[in-house]
Design an enzyme around this catalytic site. Structure first.
Site, mmCIF file in Angstrom:
data_model
loop_
_atom_site.group_PDB
_atom_site.id
_atom_site.type_symbol
_atom_site.label_atom_id
_atom_site.label_comp_id
_atom_site.label_asym_id
_atom_site.label_seq_id
_atom_site.Cartn_x
_atom_site.Cartn_y
_atom_site.Cartn_z
ATOM 1 N N GLY A 9 1.207 -0.913 0.345
ATOM 2 C CA GLY A 9 0.065 -0.341 -0.065
ATOM 3 C C GLY A 9 0.619 1.220 -0.317
ATOM 4 N N GLN A 13 -1.104 7.677 1.884
ATOM 5 C CA GLN A 13 -0.611 9.182 2.191
ATOM 6 C C GLN A 13 0.473 8.825 3.079
ATOM 7 O OE1 GLN A 13 -3.341 10.262 5.189
ATOM 8 N NE2 GLN A 13 -2.687 12.368 5.458
ATOM 9 N N ASP A 35 1.966 -1.736 -4.505
ATOM 10 C CA ASP A 35 0.549 -1.465 -4.195
ATOM 11 C C ASP A 35 -0.156 -1.953 -5.513
ATOM 12 O OD1 ASP A 35 -0.276 0.859 -3.133
ATOM 13 O OD2 ASP A 35 -1.842 0.922 -4.749
ATOM 14 N N ARG A 37 -1.733 -1.129 -8.154
ATOM 15 C CA ARG A 37 -1.949 -0.558 -8.751
ATOM 16 C C ARG A 37 -0.233 0.128 -9.527
ATOM 17 N NH1 ARG A 37 -6.725 0.175 -8.346
ATOM 18 N NH2 ARG A 37 -6.548 2.199 -6.540
ATOM 19 N N TYR A 143 -15.112 0.141 9.651
ATOM 20 C CA TYR A 143 -13.551 0.406 9.757
ATOM 21 C C TYR A 143 -12.774 0.707 10.919
ATOM 22 C CZ TYR A 143 -9.016 3.508 9.134
ATOM 23 O OH TYR A 143 -8.190 4.181 9.470
ATOM 24 N N LYS A 147 -10.760 -2.853 12.242
ATOM 25 C CA LYS A 147 -9.269 -2.435 13.038
ATOM 26 C C LYS A 147 -9.185 -2.886 14.890
ATOM 27 C CE LYS A 147 -7.335 0.386 10.054
ATOM 28 N NZ LYS A 147 -6.344 -0.825 9.180
HETATM 29 C C1 AKB Z 1 -9.757 8.434 9.306
HETATM 30 O O1 AKB Z 1 -10.226 9.580 9.202
HETATM 31 O O2 AKB Z 1 -10.851 7.702 8.584
HETATM 32 C C2 AKB Z 1 -8.310 7.817 9.422
HETATM 33 C C3 AKB Z 1 -8.459 7.167 10.451
HETATM 34 C C4 AKB Z 1 -8.447 8.405 11.505
HETATM 35 O O3 AKB Z 1 -7.908 6.633 10.604
HETATM 36 N N1 AKB Z 1 -7.455 9.433 9.056
#
Ligand code: AKB
Length: 323
Positions: A9, A13, A35, A37, A143, A147
């Site tokens: 990756g 960023q 990555d 791509r 997300y 995590k």
């Molecule tokens: C997001 O905003 O999803 C990320 C994070 C805080 O993990 N920057």
């Protein structure tokens, strides 16, 4: 023979900046960027580059063996806002990618893993201010759920199979070299570019939404420090809280206005407001400080001054190159 490092990756960023920092430290040829791509980015092409889909276990294993990889930084993931639009894929990428790398370490094909966690592991029932290392964790985003599950799997692979995996709960990361993609904290990068380009910004969060943030330099330093720390100093095998600074959109708008008096900001909160509202406002990072000496070097003022100066410098260089 000395082993090499793989960044999965690398076009993202954090990936670009981490690749450059590690190449500077270890030598360009010892850091393989990869990555999903192909890339034309001269920085990523300043050393070996491979196309890898982290979900493709066989290719991943072949690249690890081809380049004699010892350490892997797994940065490929969907961030919070993008993940909400595609929950099934986000879960698959964020979890199966991690499993593929953990399994390589379990089979002793690699020796050490860095895997990024996030402040998204926390949820609305978590104490919002000075959020402790160990506390209530009930994330409400795809997300955040991925995590938190990932942290538990990292700790499990460490306990059960001795896998040396290390992780940090990144706050919003603010950098001038590369753009963020798909996060809730992205506004805090975009605002500086828009302020310089057009003198105005329409923010997708409310003016008083306070979130933990961190200058990219700090984040890269934290990432490399935790990986270099002696294994027995790493007591948390899920993810470490790390703090930089905390601010609201209106606070950075005021700092920008001191530099660009005509800068104006409007607020049109969208679906990302609910995500931001479920996250902490500030973080207690005393465990990272005690275990591996973490300390941030950027407060909000320094972060803003650096962003404005560096984005201006970058734009001036582009103009010079084209004139
Ligand atoms: C997001 O905003 O999803 C990320 C994070 C805080 O993990 N920057």
């Amino acid at each position: 023979m000395e082993s090499n490092t793989l960044i999965i990756g690398a076009s993202g960023q954090i990936g670009i900046e981490l690749t450059m920092a590690l190449r500077k430290k270890l030598g360009a040829n010892r850091v393989v960027a990869s990555d999903i791509r192909a890339t034309t980015d001269p920085e990523l092409l300043s050393g070996p580059f491979e196309v890898i889909d982290v979900l493709d276990k066989d290719t991943l294993e072949n690249i690890v063996s081809k380049h004699n990889i010892g350490e892997v930084y797994l940065l490929a993931a969907l961030l919070s806002a993008t993940a909400e639009k595609n929950p099934e894929f986000a879960w698959r990428l964020n979890m199966d990618g991690l499993f593929n790398v953990l399994e390589l370490a379990k089979a002793k094909k690699i020796s050490k893993i860095f895997w990024p966690s996030s402040i998204a592991v926390f949820g609305p029932s978590t104490p919002r201010h000075n959020t402790p290392q160990h506390t209530v964790m009930e994330p409400t985003t795809v997300y955040g759920i991925s995590k938190l599950a990932g942290e538990r799997w990292c700790a499990y692979y460490h306990e059960r199979f001795g896998v040396d995996v290390r992780s940090i709960r990144y706050p919003g990361l603010i950098g001038f070299r590369s753009d963020p993609g798909g996060g809730t904290t992205d506004y805090a990068v975009d605002i500086f570019h828009k302020a310089i380009e057009s003198g105005s910004y329409n923010c997708f969060l409310k003016e008083d939404t306070e979130l933990p943030m961190m200058m990219m330099e700090d984040a890269i330093r934290a990432t490399i420090s935790i990986m270099e720390a002696p294994a027995d100093s790493i007591k948390e095998r899920g993810g470490y809280n790390i703090a930089g600074c905390s601010f609201t959109p209106s606070q950075i708008a005021s700092i920008i206005q001191r530099d660009i008096a005509a800068f104006s900001i409007t607020y049109t909160p969208d679906f990302r407001q609910a995500i931001a509202d479920s996250w902490p406002a500030s973080i207690d990072d005393s465990a990272a400080n005690a275990d591996w000496g973490w300390k941030s070097e950027y407060d909000t003022e320094k972060l803003c001054a650096t962003m404005l100066a560096e984005i201006r410098k970058k734009k001036a260089n582009i103009l010079e190159t084209h004139s």
